[in-house]
Design an enzyme around this catalytic site. Structure first.
Site, PDB file in Angstrom:
ATOM      1  N   PRO A   1      -3.268  -6.377  -3.633  1.00 44.75           N
ATOM      2  CG  PRO A   1      -3.200  -6.468  -5.949  1.00 44.75           C
ATOM      3  CD  PRO A   1      -2.342  -6.206  -4.759  1.00 44.75           C
ATOM      4  NE  ARG A   2      -8.029 -12.358   1.212  1.00 40.67           N
ATOM      5  CZ  ARG A   2      -7.808 -12.474   2.520  1.00 40.67           C
ATOM      6  NH1 ARG A   2      -7.054 -11.578   3.125  1.00 40.67           N
ATOM      7  NH2 ARG A   2      -8.326 -13.458   3.208  1.00 40.67           N
TER       8      ARG A   2
ATOM      9  CD  GLU B   1     -11.079 -18.572   6.070  1.00 39.40           C
ATOM     10  OE1 GLU B   1     -12.167 -18.039   5.843  1.00 39.40           O
ATOM     11  OE2 GLU B   1     -10.120 -18.553   5.253  1.00 39.40           O
TER      12      GLU B   1
ATOM     13  CG  MET C   1       1.928 -14.842  -2.013  1.00 37.21           C
ATOM     14  SD  MET C   1       0.259 -14.177  -1.913  1.00 37.21           S
ATOM     15  CE  MET C   1      -0.491 -15.358  -0.787  1.00 37.21           C
ATOM     16  N   GLY C   2       2.857 -13.123   2.143  1.00 36.54           N
ATOM     17  CA  GLY C   2       3.361 -13.274   3.501  1.00 36.54           C
ATOM     18  C   GLY C   2       3.960 -12.028   4.116  1.00 36.54           C
ATOM     19  CD  GLU C   3       7.480  -8.947   1.695  1.00 36.60           C
ATOM     20  OE1 GLU C   3       8.572  -8.699   2.202  1.00 36.60           O
ATOM     21  OE2 GLU C   3       7.118  -8.542   0.562  1.00 36.60           O
TER      22      GLU C   3
ATOM     23  CD  GLU D   1      -3.745  -9.720   9.693  1.00 34.16           C
ATOM     24  OE1 GLU D   1      -3.621  -9.014   8.664  1.00 34.16           O
ATOM     25  OE2 GLU D   1      -3.708 -10.965   9.670  1.00 34.16           O
TER      26      GLU D   1
END
Length: 424
Positions: free
Chosen positions: A273-274, A62, A313-315, A342
């Site tokens: 992984p999430r 979200e 994170m963020g890649e 995406e």
């Protein structure tokens, strides 16, 4: 307060010790869950003199969907401050990474009357915008009593969720009656909201704002650099498995063994992984499968690796632009799927499992447009991957179809902003 909401509130208070124990349990793997508890009870910084737009995004998905909305609101309402809240540690990390100091941020208050009142007294929002599905009866009722408009943005409601809500209709119906607007992704989502009690006049169908993402020059350059690095001199194929959940990693590794055996050039699997707390567990699974593992967080070379573990994170957005084929997780297990828009925006062919209820309309468009294939198990995942990785023409066709669908379905953001403008 209705009897149903009174009973709900009492139950929430009684369950609060268990909720806190669950936070402590999760803190064993993600220590940040043991911090900032006061925010969850409404103890946040008090408002400045600016008017405040409160935007709530539950977690990572979200938050990413909210990025173009937040940037548009900052341009449209420069005299307002934005308070962006979430419920999870990963969501908090994404908010800070995406917006930095340009927004205020805290965890959202638990849906208990005193916590919500405390938060509203301190933040004093002019409007509440909720991303996608997070509806809390006490929060909405408190906003309604203070004449604070509440908008559900990019709203979605699966048939399964609607059936569950219908069993507590005495709690849900007054909540939906109090909503100022629901801006739903698709007509099917809108119909479910109105069947549960949302007034027709409060409903707008906008499409999915996740189609309105923008691939800026920075992320494009990063994706290009990663593609060169990962493919190496022998132009090895790159398969990305994104946002995976427990039960999926084992199937992906099983399929990858077959893919490796079938291809002339050793492929690279980029496995993401999430949830960060699972990074070490998934690393162990990869090693148990006999694969050579490199970790992104350690900046290890992928030249000799079978698998690159995406433990940062963020890649992920850049990873999508650097791969030849993308499997989008949460779909081989009953999670409902994650954002396949995406990879579509990058023009990357997509593979998914059959559990797609969170992205029902987007997945339908991609499947019917021949941009995504659905696999039921490890065997079919291996077969589809091998077929696509050995057929560049087919990959190009699917990727072009995916990009066309992503571009053709933009515009939901402007329709959502029109509703927000009306309420503000």
């Amino acid at each position: 307060m209705t009897f149903s909401r009174f009973f709900y509130s009492v139950s929430f208070y009684l369950l609060s010790p268990i909720i806190l124990l669950r936070l402590l349990y999760r803190a064993r793997r993600a220590p940040a869950y043991a911090r900032r508890w006061a925010e969850r009870f409404g103890f946040v910084a008090e408002a400045t003199g600016n008017k405040t737009i409160w935007l709530h995004s539950v977690s990572v998905g979200e938050t990413l969907a909210a990025v173009p909305l937040v940037k548009a609101l900052q341009q449209r309402y420069p005299d307002h401050r934005l308070m962006v809240t979430c419920m999870t540690v990963t969501g908090s990390e994404r908010i800070r990474a995406a917006f930095g100091d340009t927004v205020n941020h805290s965890y959202a208050p638990y849906d208990m009357p005193d916590s919500v009142a405390r938060f509203l007294n301190r933040v004093q929002p002019s409007i509440l915008i909720i991303m996608e599905t997070e509806l809390w009866p006490n929060t909405i009722a408190a906003c309604c009593s203070r004449n604070i408009p509440v908008i559900l943005a990019n709203g979605r409601l699966s048939a399964k969720a609607a059936a569950a809500y219908s069993k507590i209709s005495r709690l849900v119906r007054p909540m939906l009656w109090s909503m100022s607007a629901v801006v739903a992704q698709h007509a099917d989502d809108g119909a479910r909201f109105t069947q549960l009690g949302l007034p027709d006049k409060a409903l707008t169908i906008s499409g999915n704002i996740k189609f309105d993402l923008h691939l800026n020059s920075e992320v494009q350059a990063k994706a290009q650099s990663l593609a060169v690095q990962w493919r190496g001199d022998n132009q090895r194929p790159v398969l990305l498995a994104a946002s995976t959940h427990p039960g999926e990693d084992e199937l992906i590794l099983q399929a990858f063994g077959q893919i490796k055996a079938a291809l002339a050039v050793k492929p690279l699997l980029v496995l993401v992984p999430r949830h960060p707390e699972r990074f070490n567990d998934v690393a162990q699974l990869c090693e148990q499968a006999g694969c050579r593992l490199a970790r992104r967080s350690a900046e290890q070379s992928t030249a000799e690796a079978d698998i690159l573990l995406g433990d940062t994170m963020g890649e992920l957005m850049a990873f999508y632009g650097a791969c030849d084929l993308a499997f989008v997780g949460g779909s081989l297990v009953p999670v409902g799927g994650h954002n396949m828009i995406e990879p579509a925006a990058w023009g990357v062919p997509i593979i998914s499992g059959p559990q797609l209820f969170n992205f029902a309309e987007a997945s339908r468009l991609l499947i019917e447009g021949d941009a995504m294939v659905v696999c039921e198990d490890a065997q079919s995942l291996a077969q589809q991957s091998i077929g696509l990785l050995t057929n560049p023409q087919r990959r190009t066709q699917m990727g072009a179809a995916a990009r066309h669908i992503a571009e053709a379905n933009r515009g939901a953001l402007e329709r959502l902003l029109a509703v927000i403008d009306h309420q503000l």
